[in-house]
Each structure stands twice: as structure tokens, then as C-alpha cells.
Scaffold this active site. Structure first.
Site, PDB file in Angstrom:
ATOM      1  N   ASP A 137     -10.792   3.760  -2.553  1.00 49.44           N
ATOM      2  CA  ASP A 137     -11.533   2.620  -2.011  1.00 49.44           C
ATOM      3  C   ASP A 137     -12.994   2.641  -2.465  1.00 49.44           C
ATOM      4  O   ASP A 137     -13.620   3.702  -2.551  1.00 49.44           O
ATOM      5  CB  ASP A 137     -11.502   2.638  -0.478  1.00 49.44           C
ATOM      6  N   ASP A 165       0.825  -1.207   0.000  1.00 45.68           N
ATOM      7  CA  ASP A 165       0.000   0.000   0.000  1.00 45.68           C
ATOM      8  C   ASP A 165       0.859   1.258   0.000  1.00 45.68           C
ATOM      9  O   ASP A 165       2.080   1.196  -0.090  1.00 45.68           O
ATOM     10  CB  ASP A 165      -0.938  -0.034   1.206  1.00 45.68           C
TER      11      ASP A 165
END
Length: 445
Positions: A221, A156
Site C-alpha cells: 500500500d 484482494d
């Protein structure tokens, strides 16, 4: 939700280490040729993840029949480690959440004929680690993940060290971990970890990430709302060319059940079908982001549609469907509420069509077959509906999907059924510059 990522490096790390020439990482090494199918724990548990929960969900993938249709990865997203490394510099699994240790867990999951997936290390959930050398940690952590039996690494982009520590741009940061994984595979003779880059699309990873990993996030997201789904479809409609074997646009999780996302409006059954169809036919990895213990039979049937999954997992054709007509909007117009509606693509068994009704009421959806570049002029095509699982006759020149539900989808597989019958219409399906051999334009051309 993002997960473990780039770690803080020691301010005292030497210039020699930080400027070391990276090793070349070869992508097409046989790993993750096709999009990964699996399950992600974040939506169901967040930081409440545990050894018992992971094993329970792994067994549920089996009992629900999901493993048997291809969902073989179990992915912990975050919060699995202690908040500090060991004195020797290793990540330590949480003693409270994973009391039996990671090797015991991965052994049990592998015994179910599944792969164990893990995320990175310094987390978007703010789990700190003890600073060490930036390069040393990449090498050390890749080795630890392999020793633990992990198969998949999500890397990430939270908690980024200061520029004067890493002295790298966005590409260089991901190149470090890719190099560590490649070198580890070379040193051990074991398959390399699948590397999933989670960069959220801010730096256009589809332009460069394939040299490092097998998938790359293209947007922020997802949440379980229709607006989130259409926004992601819209953004990805312009970069479908980037997906092929060994490299996939990652559109984030498949949240097929509206009960999994608190604070959002949820989605209807038709919207869930559209969500799954778009992700699958655009060759995104399919990581289920829903609570398996609460999933409805209707939504379970969506995730288990083997005719749709067969397109996603096609071993002969790796490319995504792409828009051939935007529909409501002029072609190439970005609209997060009304993305492209008419899509087509190749498969080993025929031409795939995806029609998305972005309106809030049912609508007929018409297209001419040769609007798709994969259709041959002068031929007729047998029509297979990939949701009703029925053969729907033969299409000649055009096709109309009747009364497509609001926010619904139609997925079709068209296969060549021979020459079209005589007198099927004008001499050319597309009349522009349609010309007789004597040099005269066809009527209407």
C-alpha cells in the site's frame, strides 16, 4: 488499504468441486482496454463509508470537473457488507450504511454517466462471512455483484484459507474468480466485470496476472510520503514492459493531497505532480485516494491535467514509459530513494519524456535525444511541456531541463519537426562505430 478477498471455503466441500477444471478466461474482451480512472473511498472514510458519502463523492466528481476529464469509477474499498451472509449464502449490504440497497445506489451513480466499482468479499478489515463452498461462492458472488450493478471487482489477498481447503497456489486462487466472471458474461451476455487483482507484488503478478484480470497490484500500500512514492516508482521501473492494452501494473492510489494521510509526513506540491505524472505515464490505473471535500485547487489541477491524462488514456499506444538512463545510479540499479530519473515512451502523437529530480535541491537535467529508442537520428523535434502547457522551441541532438525543482518532474512530448539543420554536430549523434561510406571511422568514434 486492502479490501474484500478470498473467502473461507467449507471444509466439507467435495473434492469434485475443488478439482473442477477451470474454464478459460479470454482477457482481450473489450473490457478495460485502458487504465481505469476513478475515486477510491478508503482514505477519506475507511470503515465509516455510507450510502450518503458515496453519492456525495460521486456528485463531487461531477461538480469538480473530474468526471468530465475521465474519472468515471466510484470505488468502495471495504466495509460495505454485513458481517455475515444471508441464510441462502449471499453477501448482504449493510443495512445501517446502505439502507436503500445497492441497486438504488448504482442506479443513481450510473445516472451520472459513471460506473460503480466494488471490492471483493472477505476483507482485510476482518469482516467475516459464513463459510460455503469455495467455487460456489465465486460463481454466486460474481452474479450478485452483476445484479447489484457493479462494474469493477477488486480481488484482494487477505484471510487466505488453509491449503487443505483450497488446494491451490497463488495463480489458481485468482483463476477461480476469473473463471466465474468469464462464465457469467457468457451466460448473461453482459460485459464482464473489470477484475483488479490485489496481490501486492509478492508473487510477481506481472508475469501471470494478465491472463485473468485487467490490472494487478505491484507493491504494498502507498502512503502519502515522498519515500513511499519513490519506492513504488523504483519497484515498477523494472517491470514497465508488463503494461499494455488490457493489462496494467497497478501502483496503488493517487494520493494527490497531503492532507489525506494521517501519521505521514505529507508531500509537497512538486512531489504530488511527480506522483501523478509517474502513475499516469506508466499506465497505472488512476484511483484518487484523497478527501474530495478537502482537496486544494492546486492539487485538483494536478488530477485534471488533460495532457498527462491523454497519455494514460492513449487508445493507440498502450505501453508505459520506461527508463533509458537511471541517472544518479548506474543503469539497472535498484534504489528506493533515488529511482530511475530519465524515462521515455511512445504515444500516438509523439515521444514522451519524463524526467524526475530525486535530489532534495533543484537540478538541471540533460539528455541526448537518441538515448530514447523512439527518437530518430538526424531529425529535430518540437518540444511540448505537458505541465506548463507551452511549446518550448525545437530540440536538436539534446535537451536540458533547467532547474527542475527538488523532487519535481518534467513531462515532455517531442514531435518530429523535420531534418536537423546542416552542421548540427558530429555526423552521428552516437559516435561509437560511426563510419563513413569509405570505411573510415568518424573523428572521435
Amino acid at each position: 488499504m486492502g479490501s474484500f478477498v478470498l473467502l473461507l471455503a467449507s471444509i466439507l466441500a467435495s473434492w469434485t468441486l475443488l478439482s473442477r477444471e477451470p474454464r478459460v478466461h479470454a482477457l482481450e474482451d473489450g473490457v478495460a482496454k485502458l487504465p481505469v480512472l476513478g475515486y477510491n473511498t478508503w482514505n477519506a472514510y475507511g470503515c465509516g463509508i455510507s450510502e450518503a458519502a458515496v453519492l456525495s463523492d460521486a456528485h463531487m466528481l461531477v461538480s469538480l470537473g473530474l468526471r468530465d476529464v475521465g474519472y468515471t469509477h466510484v470505488n468502495i474499498d471495504d466495509c460495505y457488507a454485513e458481517k455475515n451472509r444471508s441464510a441462502s449464502g449471499d453477501i448482504v449490504a449493510s443495512a445501517a450504511r446502505f439502507p436503500s440497497g445497492m441497486n438504488n445506489l448504482t442506479d443513481q451513480i450510473h445516472a451520472l454517466n459513471m460506473c460503480y466499482s466494488d471490492s471483493g468479499w472477505y476483507t482485510c478489515a476482518h469482516y467475516p462471512v459464513t463459510p460455503h463452498s469455495f467455487l460456489t461462492l465465486h460463481d454466486r458472488d460474481a452474479k450478485l455483484f452483476q445484479d447489484w450493478g457493479f462494474d469493477y471487482l477488486k480481488f484482494d489477498n487477505c484471510a487466505i484459507p488453509y491449503d487443505d481447503i483450497i488446494r491451490q497456489g497463488i495463480v489458481g486462487k485468482y483463476e477461480r474468480i476469473a473463471t466465474a466472471i468469464a462464465q457469467l458474461a457468457q451466460d448473461t451476455g453482459k460485459p464482464p466485470l473489470i477484475l483488479s487483482l490485489c496481490e501486492w507484488g509478492n508473487e510477481q503478478p506481472w508475469l501471470w496476472a494478465k491472463r485473468f484480470g485487467q490490472s494487478w497490484r505491484t507493491t504494498g500500500d502507498i502512503n502519502t510520503s515522498w519515500g513511499s512514492i519513490t519506492s513504488i516508482i523504483n519497484q515498477n521501473s523494472f517491470i514497465t514492459w508488463a503494461s499494455d492494452f488490457f493489462g496494467h501494473n497497478d501502483m496503488d492510489m493517487v494520493c494527490a493531497d497531503p492532507s489525506t494521510s494521517s501519521g505521514n509526513s505529507g508531500i509537497t506540491h512538486e512531489e504530488a505532480k511527480t506522483h501523478f505524472t509517474a502513475w499516469a505515464l506508466m499506465k497505472s490505473p488512476l484511483l484518487i485516494g484523497t478527501n474530495l471535500s478537502a482537496i486544494s485547487q492546486d492539487n485538483l489541477s494536478i488530477l485534471k491535467n488533460q495532457e498527462i491524462l491523454a497519455i494514460n488514456q492513449d487508445p493507440v499506444v498502450g505501453t508505459s514509459v520506461s527508463p533509458f538512463r537511471w541517472g544518479i545510479n548506474p543503469n539497472w540499479v535498484s534504489n528506493s530513494t533515488h529511482p530511475a530519473q530519465y524515462w521515455s515512451g511512445e504515444s500516438q502523437n509523439g515521444t514522451v519524456f519524463m524526467l524526475i529530480n530525486t535530489l532534495s535541491k533543484p537540478a538541471d537535467m540533460f539528455f541526448s535525444l537518441t538515448e530514447s529508442p523512439w527518437i530518430r537520428a538526424g531529425r529535430q523535434y518540437a518540444v511540448r511541456d505537458l505541465w506548463t502547457h507551452t511549446d518550448n522551441g525545437t530540440a536538436i541532438r539534446n535537451f536540458t531541463a533547467k532547474a527542475v525543482p527538488a523532487h519535481g518532474v518534467v513531462a515532455l512530448l517531442l514531435t518530429d519537426a523535420g531534418d536537423e539543420p546542416p552542421s548540427s554536430g558530429p555526423p552521428c549523434a552516437v559516435l561509437q562505430w560511426c563510419m563513413d561510406k569509405n570505411g573510415t571511422l568518424a573523428p572521435g568514434a
